[in-house]
Scaffold this motif. Structure first.
Motif, PDB file in Angstrom:
ATOM      1  N   ARG A  93     -16.317  22.194 142.632  1.00  0.00           N
ATOM      2  CA  ARG A  93     -15.713  20.720 143.111  1.00  0.00           C
ATOM      3  C   ARG A  93     -14.087  21.779 143.030  1.00  0.00           C
ATOM      4  N   ALA A  94     -13.732  22.233 142.895  1.00  0.00           N
ATOM      5  CA  ALA A  94     -12.208  23.127 143.688  1.00  0.00           C
ATOM      6  C   ALA A  94     -12.355  23.538 144.581  1.00  0.00           C
ATOM      7  N   GLU A 147     -12.461  20.223 147.428  1.00  0.00           N
ATOM      8  CA  GLU A 147     -11.763  19.783 147.310  1.00  0.00           C
ATOM      9  C   GLU A 147     -10.646  20.638 148.912  1.00  0.00           C
ATOM     10  N   SER A 148     -10.880  21.719 148.168  1.00  0.00           N
ATOM     11  CA  SER A 148      -9.472  22.485 149.112  1.00  0.00           C
ATOM     12  C   SER A 148      -9.852  22.808 150.882  1.00  0.00           C
ATOM     13  N   ARG A 155     -11.153  16.673 152.520  1.00  0.00           N
ATOM     14  CA  ARG A 155     -10.102  15.039 152.129  1.00  0.00           C
ATOM     15  C   ARG A 155     -11.828  14.489 152.090  1.00  0.00           C
ATOM     16  N   TRP A 156     -12.360  14.467 151.065  1.00  0.00           N
ATOM     17  CA  TRP A 156     -13.383  13.749 150.235  1.00  0.00           C
ATOM     18  C   TRP A 156     -13.034  12.122 149.816  1.00  0.00           C
ATOM     19  N   LYS A 161     -13.636  10.160 146.400  1.00  0.00           N
ATOM     20  CA  LYS A 161     -14.322  10.731 145.042  1.00  0.00           C
ATOM     21  C   LYS A 161     -15.732  10.584 145.139  1.00  0.00           C
ATOM     22  N   LEU A 195     -17.230  13.310 147.223  1.00  0.00           N
ATOM     23  CA  LEU A 195     -17.203  14.923 146.752  1.00  0.00           C
ATOM     24  C   LEU A 195     -18.016  14.739 145.727  1.00  0.00           C
TER      25      LEU A 195
END
Length: 276
Positions: free
Chosen positions: A122-123, A126-127, A130-131, A133, A136
């Motif tokens: 997840r991290a 995210e980096s 841009r998703w 929620k 992601l």
């Protein structure tokens, strides 16, 4: 950019082209017999146009080539990929990996996706982009589902992972997250289908630092290995024998520089102790 045809569709397309060639027919002759324009048949043989069972039956008649499993292959090629159930569409790498029997992957800054914990994945995701929620969550779930093949009884996936030590030390999220990820690596290294090797920083500069890459191998001998290279704006999918062979040689050379499995785990444990 147009969506790349699925692996199954490209595989079917190559088979249909071989059938025509073995029948001794040019694409012009075959197109006329199939009541198709030459360009239409070309797109079919490139995997750009879908094939239904009716056309496949006609092709078997025209090429005088009865293949009892061909219609099942046509139906498989028309079936949406399993990841679409999570609301995701264009998953080029996942599409290829799903059909592979073995993966050899070099990573430099991140732990390989097949060996990531849910929080680490997840991290990382995210980096990188841009998703929303839901998007992601779907991508994380798909990554976790992919990992199941490493321990599956049917159709297991064999992974040889070359991980640069930098990836172990690269902080992704919190120290607690990194400790959890490194602990997981020591456990998954014991799985029979996983060969985890670390390229230690003590070897200095090495040829693999030019960029990560993945080699994928398939159960059908007629399917050539594929080289996959991801970059900032897309990805390279290459079956070119020269490129694939050069990547194979590089991977083997890097394996020779990497620590043995037990030594790799020992290094991971030492790095784990450094995250407080």
């Amino acid at each position: 950019m147009p969506m790349r045809p699925s692996f199954r569709r490209r595989k079917l397309a190559r088979r249909l082209r071989r059938m025509r060639e073995e029948a001794g027919m040019t694409i012009e002759d075959a197109a006329a017999r199939l009541d198709k324009h030459r360009n239409s048949l070309y797109r079919i043989e490139a995997g750009e146009t879908k094939v239904d069972v009716h056309l496949a039956r006609t092709m078997m008649d025209v090429y005088d080539h009865y293949a009892p499993d061909l219609l099942d292959q046509v139906r498989d090629a028309l079936t949406p990929g399993w990841w679409t159930t999570y609301g995701l569409r264009n998953m080029g790498y996942v599409d290829i990996e799903t059909e592979a029997v073995a993966v050899r992957e070099l990573t430099l800054l991140h732990v390989p996706g097949l060996l990531q914990t849910e929080d680490y994945a997840r991290a990382v995701l995210e980096s990188g982009q841009r998703w929303s929620k839901p998007e992601l969550a779907a991508h994380v779930k798909v990554r976790m589902v992919r990992q199941r093949r490493l321990t599956a009884e049917d159709d297991p996936l064999h992974l040889t992972a070359l991980v640069d030590e930098t990836a172990l030390r690269q902080r992704i999220g919190s120290s607690a997250l990194m400790r959890e990820q490194l602990e997981y690596l020591t456990m998954v290294a014991e799985v029979d289908t996983v060969d985890l090797r670390v390229l230690p920083q003590t070897i200095g500069a090495h040829a693999g630092q030019r960029g990560p890459f993945t080699l994928l191998y398939f159960p059908d001998p007629a399917e050539p290995p594929l080289l996959y290279v991801s970059y900032a704006t897309g990805a390279l999918h290459s079956e070119d024998p020269d490129q694939v062979n050069r990547a194979k040689v590089l991977f083997e050379n890097l394996l020779g520089l990497a620590l043995a499995p037990a030594e790799s785990v020992a290094l991971i444990e030492r790095v784990h102790a450094e995250f407080e």
